[in-house]
Design an enzyme around this catalytic site. Structure first.
Site, short mmCIF file in Angstrom:
data_model
loop_
_atom_site.label_atom_id
_atom_site.label_comp_id
_atom_site.label_asym_id
_atom_site.label_seq_id
_atom_site.Cartn_x
_atom_site.Cartn_y
_atom_site.Cartn_z
N TRP A 20 -16.91 -2.70 -2.65
CA TRP A 20 -16.50 -2.42 -1.04
C TRP A 20 -17.59 -1.28 -0.39
O TRP A 20 -17.65 -1.10 0.50
CB TRP A 20 -15.20 -2.14 -0.96
CG TRP A 20 -14.68 -0.92 -1.62
CD1 TRP A 20 -14.18 -0.81 -2.76
CD2 TRP A 20 -14.55 0.57 -0.95
NE1 TRP A 20 -13.82 0.49 -3.14
CE2 TRP A 20 -13.96 1.23 -1.96
CE3 TRP A 20 -14.70 0.82 0.25
CZ2 TRP A 20 -13.70 2.59 -1.69
CZ3 TRP A 20 -14.53 2.08 0.69
CH2 TRP A 20 -13.98 3.00 -0.26
N TYR A 63 -16.31 -4.39 7.08
CA TYR A 63 -15.03 -3.61 7.48
C TYR A 63 -14.91 -3.63 9.12
O TYR A 63 -15.64 -2.76 9.96
CB TYR A 63 -15.14 -1.97 6.81
CG TYR A 63 -14.67 -1.87 5.49
CD1 TYR A 63 -14.91 -3.12 4.44
CD2 TYR A 63 -13.98 -0.74 5.11
CE1 TYR A 63 -14.33 -3.20 3.24
CE2 TYR A 63 -13.29 -0.70 3.78
CZ TYR A 63 -13.56 -1.94 2.82
OH TYR A 63 -13.50 -1.81 1.83
N ASP A 91 -8.58 -0.07 -6.57
CA ASP A 91 -9.21 1.02 -5.57
C ASP A 91 -8.74 2.26 -5.64
O ASP A 91 -7.46 2.42 -5.77
CB ASP A 91 -9.81 0.50 -4.39
CG ASP A 91 -8.27 0.39 -3.63
OD1 ASP A 91 -7.40 -0.31 -3.92
OD2 ASP A 91 -8.40 0.85 -2.30
N GLU A 92 -9.68 3.31 -5.41
CA GLU A 92 -9.11 4.47 -5.06
C GLU A 92 -7.87 5.20 -5.81
O GLU A 92 -6.73 5.32 -5.12
CB GLU A 92 -8.74 4.67 -3.63
CG GLU A 92 -10.24 4.41 -2.75
CD GLU A 92 -9.84 4.41 -1.25
OE1 GLU A 92 -10.84 4.82 -0.64
OE2 GLU A 92 -8.85 4.16 -0.90
N TRP A 96 -8.63 -3.67 7.81
CA TRP A 96 -7.56 -2.65 7.63
C TRP A 96 -6.73 -2.43 8.71
O TRP A 96 -7.51 -2.35 10.12
CB TRP A 96 -8.42 -1.40 6.90
CG TRP A 96 -9.04 -1.89 5.79
CD1 TRP A 96 -10.61 -1.99 5.57
CD2 TRP A 96 -8.44 -2.17 4.46
NE1 TRP A 96 -10.81 -2.22 4.39
CE2 TRP A 96 -9.50 -2.47 3.58
CE3 TRP A 96 -7.37 -2.17 3.98
CZ2 TRP A 96 -9.31 -2.59 2.31
CZ3 TRP A 96 -7.08 -2.23 2.56
CH2 TRP A 96 -8.15 -2.52 1.74
N THR A 97 -5.68 -2.12 8.80
CA THR A 97 -4.84 -1.72 10.05
C THR A 97 -4.20 -0.41 10.15
O THR A 97 -3.30 -0.36 11.05
CB THR A 97 -3.75 -2.80 10.27
OG1 THR A 97 -2.85 -2.70 9.05
CG2 THR A 97 -4.24 -3.96 10.29
N GLU A 98 -4.98 0.82 9.79
CA GLU A 98 -4.45 2.13 9.95
C GLU A 98 -4.25 2.36 11.29
O GLU A 98 -3.37 2.86 12.24
CB GLU A 98 -5.29 3.13 9.41
CG GLU A 98 -5.28 3.34 7.77
CD GLU A 98 -6.29 2.46 7.01
OE1 GLU A 98 -6.57 1.43 7.85
OE2 GLU A 98 -6.78 2.94 6.06
N ASP A 143 0.72 -1.28 -0.04
CA ASP A 143 0.15 -0.07 0.10
C ASP A 143 0.93 1.43 -0.17
O ASP A 143 2.21 1.11 -0.12
CB ASP A 143 -1.02 -0.10 1.32
CG ASP A 143 -2.52 0.65 0.76
OD1 ASP A 143 -2.38 1.68 0.40
OD2 ASP A 143 -3.25 0.02 0.97
N ASP A 180 -12.62 -2.36 10.57
CA ASP A 180 -11.58 -1.43 11.33
C ASP A 180 -12.66 -0.21 11.81
O ASP A 180 -12.11 0.86 12.34
CB ASP A 180 -10.81 -0.60 10.33
CG ASP A 180 -11.35 -0.28 8.90
OD1 ASP A 180 -12.32 -0.79 8.50
OD2 ASP A 180 -10.79 0.56 8.19
N HIS A 225 -2.56 3.56 -4.62
CA HIS A 225 -2.04 3.06 -3.36
C HIS A 225 -0.80 2.19 -3.55
O HIS A 225 -0.38 1.08 -3.06
CB HIS A 225 -3.07 1.98 -2.79
CG HIS A 225 -4.05 2.47 -2.06
ND1 HIS A 225 -4.43 2.83 -1.10
CD2 HIS A 225 -5.72 2.42 -2.52
CE1 HIS A 225 -5.52 3.19 -0.57
NE2 HIS A 225 -6.35 3.17 -1.56
C1 TNX Z 1 -10.95 2.34 1.86
S1 TNX Z 1 -11.85 -0.01 0.59
C2 TNX Z 1 -9.73 1.51 1.37
C3 TNX Z 1 -8.55 1.16 2.27
C4 TNX Z 1 -8.71 1.78 3.78
C5 TNX Z 1 -10.29 1.55 4.17
C6 TNX Z 1 -10.21 1.91 5.33
C7 TNX Z 1 -10.42 -0.20 -0.10
C8 TNX Z 1 -10.22 -1.14 -1.26
N1 TNX Z 1 -9.73 0.99 0.13
O1 TNX Z 1 -7.33 1.88 1.69
O2 TNX Z 1 -7.72 1.01 4.37
O3 TNX Z 1 -11.15 2.28 3.28
O4 TNX Z 1 -11.74 1.85 5.96
#
Ligand code: TNX
Length: 507
Positions: A370, A395, A304-305, A445-447, A178, A397, A241
């Site tokens: 997601w 999720y 993603d993102e 997820w481990t932030e 990531d 987290d 990411h």
């Molecule tokens: C979104 S869902 C993310 C992660 C984050 C998470 C925190 C997804 C595929 N990406 O990078 O850790 O939200 O809830």
């Protein structure tokens, strides 16, 4: 009738009848494993020995019998039949995987002390007489563990696999890379872990964080999980990411002159891979190594993102879009994913990706929607296989309650009920959509969680609820709570300190 709160299995089996009487295991109890059933027998022996001292030696007249039986083919690859009488225990399945699920049922039927990792003598090791016929609702029942934001030692990941197996989950999805960290070594690119495996601090805490796995650790993890019927599915994030990789190899970015560090913040980072040939070569080389280490049929490519800021500003990205006949930089995401997926397909593997909208990914992808379950339905109607991962119910987290003592997490609450109410294929969906639902998985997820204790607090008991939604066709919240209450004794014997209904952890 399978509602038997006195036999509190989690997840709840498909059908069960409980009878009077108990079967007692002792030093003389022997186990007969038919051809193909040896691995399941070995797993049970290994699981029981530390607490009970019972060795279950092999013997042709053993009163515990494990058999592969093609006649149970109707129960699918993971179904099993179990009969316990005062005289004998007979576990049968069409496939070895079914026997492995049955072993977990036997572990749960024994007194919880049998799960402890050291001697618990003075307990009568007995099983209730019963008849179970069981099979999973879905073939994909998983948990994603984010070891990129916070690395976990391989020994802990093995324990996590044990906890998945106990709940009949069969996929460990390892989020290996990531913005904040790259955890898997790739011999051709040693700086990925040397530079990308270490960050200066996390969200302003001033504490460096680092860690990566050796190839040998990953190979051993795969074997450890396979013995328990758990597949390890690796994830390498692209094209977003990816900042840890960009810190290690700036030429993979959109402005090679820029020196970046692995990200020390959480959220969505604007630095993403470039779209030039060197990046595609890099991704192919990484995937060659990934598929060498991980034999699972699926590899997760992230997806993603991915902010478009850098591609919009980059003449090279504009030129690539034009050369590929794409309408603009926004279309580069699908092109990137398709191009890298083609390499994966050529290696005989299948690509997975997160889906933000359910409509943005090219055809070969199996997607993990997601955001909203509705995205999953739409993706399925477009012909994608889907693994449901909606954040409001999967999720882990998010805090488990609104209690102010709850550890810090994402903004919001995901309580046990929300996890239990996850329905991967709701009854109102079209049959064409339902057909494409492979299953569901939890996301850890481990932030905001860096230690095993913090991870387990987040995972339990919500992972028990997820396991039930993935395995069982039954939906019975009061019955689940009742069984969970007894199941907590098992988790306690294993040293799992999850959230209990009325407590929040000490700060
Ligand atoms: C979104 S869902 C993310 C992660 C984050 C998470 C925190 C997804 C595929 N990406 O990078 O850790 O939200 O809830």
């Amino acid at each position: 009738m399978s509602r038997h709160p006195e036999v509190p299995l989690v997840p709840r089996p498909d059908s069960m009848t409980v009878q009077p009487g108990r079967f007692t295991l002792d030093d003389r109890t022997a186990l007969r494993a038919g051809p193909g059933a040896e691995d399941a027998a070995a797993l049970l022996r290994e699981a029981l020995a530390p607490a009970t001292g019972i060795r279950l030696p092999p013997a042709p007249d053993g009163r515990i019998v494990f058999l592969l039986d093609p006649a149970l083919g109707d129960l699918g690859a993971e179904g099993y039949g179990l009969t316990v009488s005062t005289e004998a225990v007979v576990l049968r399945a069409a496939r070895p995987e079914g026997l492995l699920r049955g072993v977990q049922t036997l572990r749960q039927l024994l007194p919880p002390a049998s799960l402890a990792d050291g001697p618990r003598r003075g307990t009568a090791w007995t099983l209730p007489c019963l008849r179970i016929t069981d099979r999973p609702r879905f073939g994909w029942r998983g948990a994603m563990l984010d070891v990129a934001r916070h690395h976990q030692p391989a020994a802990y990941v093995r324990r996590f696999v044990d906890l998945l197996a106990l709940h009949k989950l069969n996929v460990l999805h390892l989020h290996l890379t990531d913005d904040q960290g790259w955890r898997m070594p790739v011999p051709a690119y040693p700086r990925l872990t040397e530079v990308g495996g270490r960050r200066a601090e996390s969200d302003g805490n001033g504490l460096p964080h680092e860690g990566s796995y050796s190839r040998a650790e990953l190979v051993a993890l795969v074997a450890y999980a396979a013995r328990r019927g758990v597949a390890v599915v690796p994830e390498i994030e692209m094209p977003g990411h990816a900042r840890a990789a960009l810190a290690a190899y700036p030429h993979l970015g959109n402005s090679p002159g820029t020196r970046l560090q692995p990200w020390t913040r959480w959220g969505v980072c604007e630095n993403v891979f470039g779209v030039h040939d060197a990046v595609l070569d890099f991704c192919r080389t990484v995937l060659d190594e990934v598929t060498d280490v991980f034999p699972a049929p699926y590899v997760h490519l992230g997806g993603d993102e991915c902010p478009l800021t850098e591609w919009r500003a980059s003449p090279a990205a504009g030129a690539r879009a034009a050369a590929e006949g794409l309408p603009g930089p926004a279309a580069l995401h699908g092109w990137f994913m398709r191009t890298v997926a083609a390499h994966l397909t050529s290696l005989g593997r299948r690509p997975l990706a997160w889906s933000d909208t359910g409509t943005e990914l090219p055809a070969p992808f199996t997607v993990l929607p997601w955001r909203d379950p509705e995205h999953g339905r739409r993706a399925a109607l477009r012909g994608h296989d889907v693994i449901m991962a909606p954040f409001r119910s999967t999720y882990l987290d998010y805090p488990q309650s609104a209690d102010p003592g709850e550890p810090r997490g994402q903004d919001g609450v995901l309580d046990l009920r929300a996890a239990y109410d996850n329905d991967p294929a709701p009854a109102h969906w079209e049959p064409e959509a339902v057909r494409h639902v492979l299953g569901t998985q939890a996301q850890l997820w481990t932030e905001y969680a860096s230690t095993p204790a913090q991870l387990e607090y987040l995972a339990f008991p919500r992972l028990c609820a997820l396991a039930e939604t993935a395995w069982s066709t039954h939906r019975d919240w009061p019955d689940f709570l009742h069984r969970l209450d007894r199941h907590r004794t098992r988790l306690a014997a294993l040293g799992v300190r999850g959230r209990t209904p009325h407590t929040v952890p000490a700060p």
